[in-house]
Motif scaffolding. Structure first.
Motif, mmCIF file in Angstrom:
data_model
loop_
_atom_site.group_PDB
_atom_site.id
_atom_site.type_symbol
_atom_site.label_atom_id
_atom_site.label_comp_id
_atom_site.label_asym_id
_atom_site.label_seq_id
_atom_site.Cartn_x
_atom_site.Cartn_y
_atom_site.Cartn_z
ATOM 1 N N LYS A 153 47.002 31.123 22.204
ATOM 2 C CA LYS A 153 45.985 31.614 21.269
ATOM 3 C C LYS A 153 44.746 30.729 21.203
ATOM 4 N N LEU A 154 44.921 29.422 21.398
ATOM 5 C CA LEU A 154 43.803 28.490 21.251
ATOM 6 C C LEU A 154 43.297 27.972 22.594
ATOM 7 N N LYS A 155 43.650 28.675 23.650
ATOM 8 C CA LYS A 155 43.323 28.200 24.995
ATOM 9 C C LYS A 155 41.825 28.170 25.267
ATOM 10 N N ASP A 156 41.054 28.908 24.489
ATOM 11 C CA ASP A 156 39.611 28.933 24.704
ATOM 12 C C ASP A 156 38.888 27.779 24.018
ATOM 13 N N ILE A 157 39.581 27.070 23.139
ATOM 14 C CA ILE A 157 38.985 25.906 22.478
ATOM 15 C C ILE A 157 39.313 24.696 23.343
ATOM 16 N N PHE A 158 38.328 24.234 24.125
ATOM 17 C CA PHE A 158 38.560 23.256 25.186
ATOM 18 C C PHE A 158 39.272 22.002 24.696
ATOM 19 N N PHE A 159 38.786 21.388 23.630
ATOM 20 C CA PHE A 159 39.385 20.129 23.170
ATOM 21 C C PHE A 159 40.856 20.307 22.827
ATOM 22 N N VAL A 160 41.166 21.382 22.146
ATOM 23 C CA VAL A 160 42.545 21.631 21.719
ATOM 24 C C VAL A 160 43.436 21.831 22.932
ATOM 25 N N ARG A 161 43.040 22.695 23.849
ATOM 26 C CA ARG A 161 43.865 23.008 25.030
ATOM 27 C C ARG A 161 43.959 21.812 25.972
ATOM 28 N N ALA A 162 42.842 21.127 26.182
ATOM 29 C CA ALA A 162 42.815 20.062 27.181
ATOM 30 C C ALA A 162 43.441 18.758 26.697
ATOM 31 N N TYR A 163 43.318 18.455 25.421
ATOM 32 C CA TYR A 163 43.738 17.134 24.956
ATOM 33 C C TYR A 163 44.825 17.166 23.885
ATOM 34 N N LEU A 164 44.626 17.961 22.855
ATOM 35 C CA LEU A 164 45.556 17.942 21.728
ATOM 36 C C LEU A 164 46.966 18.347 22.126
ATOM 37 N N GLY A 165 47.088 19.296 23.017
ATOM 38 C CA GLY A 165 48.414 19.713 23.491
ATOM 39 C C GLY A 165 49.178 18.575 24.136
ATOM 40 N N ASP A 166 48.481 17.723 24.902
ATOM 41 C CA ASP A 166 49.135 16.589 25.556
ATOM 42 C C ASP A 166 49.481 15.480 24.567
ATOM 43 N N VAL A 167 48.703 15.349 23.502
ATOM 44 C CA VAL A 167 49.038 14.381 22.454
ATOM 45 C C VAL A 167 50.292 14.840 21.713
ATOM 46 N N ILE A 168 50.355 16.132 21.422
ATOM 47 C CA ILE A 168 51.465 16.678 20.642
ATOM 48 C C ILE A 168 52.762 16.755 21.449
ATOM 49 N N VAL A 169 52.674 16.964 22.762
ATOM 50 C CA VAL A 169 53.894 17.181 23.548
ATOM 51 C C VAL A 169 54.828 15.968 23.496
ATOM 52 N N VAL A 170 54.292 14.757 23.440
ATOM 53 C CA VAL A 170 55.181 13.592 23.361
ATOM 54 C C VAL A 170 55.866 13.533 21.994
ATOM 55 N N MET A 171 55.179 14.015 20.977
ATOM 56 C CA MET A 171 55.790 14.092 19.645
ATOM 57 C C MET A 171 56.900 15.139 19.646
ATOM 58 N N LEU A 172 56.661 16.236 20.348
ATOM 59 C CA LEU A 172 57.682 17.277 20.501
ATOM 60 C C LEU A 172 58.924 16.708 21.177
ATOM 61 N N LEU A 173 58.746 15.951 22.230
ATOM 62 C CA LEU A 173 59.885 15.331 22.916
ATOM 63 C C LEU A 173 60.630 14.378 21.985
ATOM 64 N N TYR A 174 59.885 13.595 21.223
ATOM 65 C CA TYR A 174 60.500 12.651 20.290
ATOM 66 C C TYR A 174 61.365 13.391 19.256
ATOM 67 N N THR A 175 60.787 14.397 18.613
ATOM 68 C CA THR A 175 61.541 15.111 17.580
ATOM 69 C C THR A 175 62.722 15.877 18.170
ATOM 70 N N PHE A 176 62.557 16.385 19.398
ATOM 71 C CA PHE A 176 63.671 17.083 20.051
ATOM 72 C C PHE A 176 64.844 16.131 20.276
#
Length: 131
Positions: free
Chosen positions: A27-50
């Motif tokens: 849904k947010l793929k058109d917002i460059f900063f969110v798609r390009a950077y924020l997703g990669d910041v959050i993915v390590v948090m996702l791995l941690y919580t998993f």
């Protein structure tokens, strides 16, 4: 010592972060900063919580370091086009999960996410010790 124990709180956080990642990718793929950077910041948090959803690990710093190393390994695998070498089709779930392009910026984003997790946990530990 690592013990197996289910944590509802970490599992719910994992689900929340997963939904956030899917939203970023779809849904947010058109917002460059969110798609390009924020997703990669959050993915390590996702791995941690998993991981924390299923295991009790007392050394959070080692877990975070391990997640960072794992993330760098996946990024390095992208450099060698591992998704194509494993015959994953572009657009398939595994192709998207593994990724398809190496970027030093992604590694910086993983480092930022790990640093944020570490700082948050340090603040939480200090707060818990005060109570």
């Amino acid at each position: 010592m690592i013990k197996i124990k289910f944590s509802t709180i970490y599992f719910l956080l994992t689900l929340l972060l997963f939904v956030t990642e899917v939203s970023i990718a779809t849904k947010l793929k058109d917002i460059f900063f969110v798609r390009a950077y924020l997703g990669d910041v959050i993915v390590v948090m996702l791995l941690y919580t998993f991981i924390k959803s299923f295991f009790v690990i007392n050394r959070n710093d080692q877990l975070i370091a391990g997640i960072f190393i794992f993330s760098c390994f996946i990024e390095l695998a992208q450099y060698f086009n591992i998704a194509e070498r494993l015959s994953f089709r572009p657009g398939s779930l595994m192709y998207i999960v593994i990724g398809n392009s190496f970027s030093w910026i992604d590694i910086l984003c993983y480092a930022a996410g790990c640093l944020l997790m570490f700082v948050f946990l340090q603040i939480k530990i200090k707060k818990d010790n005060l109570n």
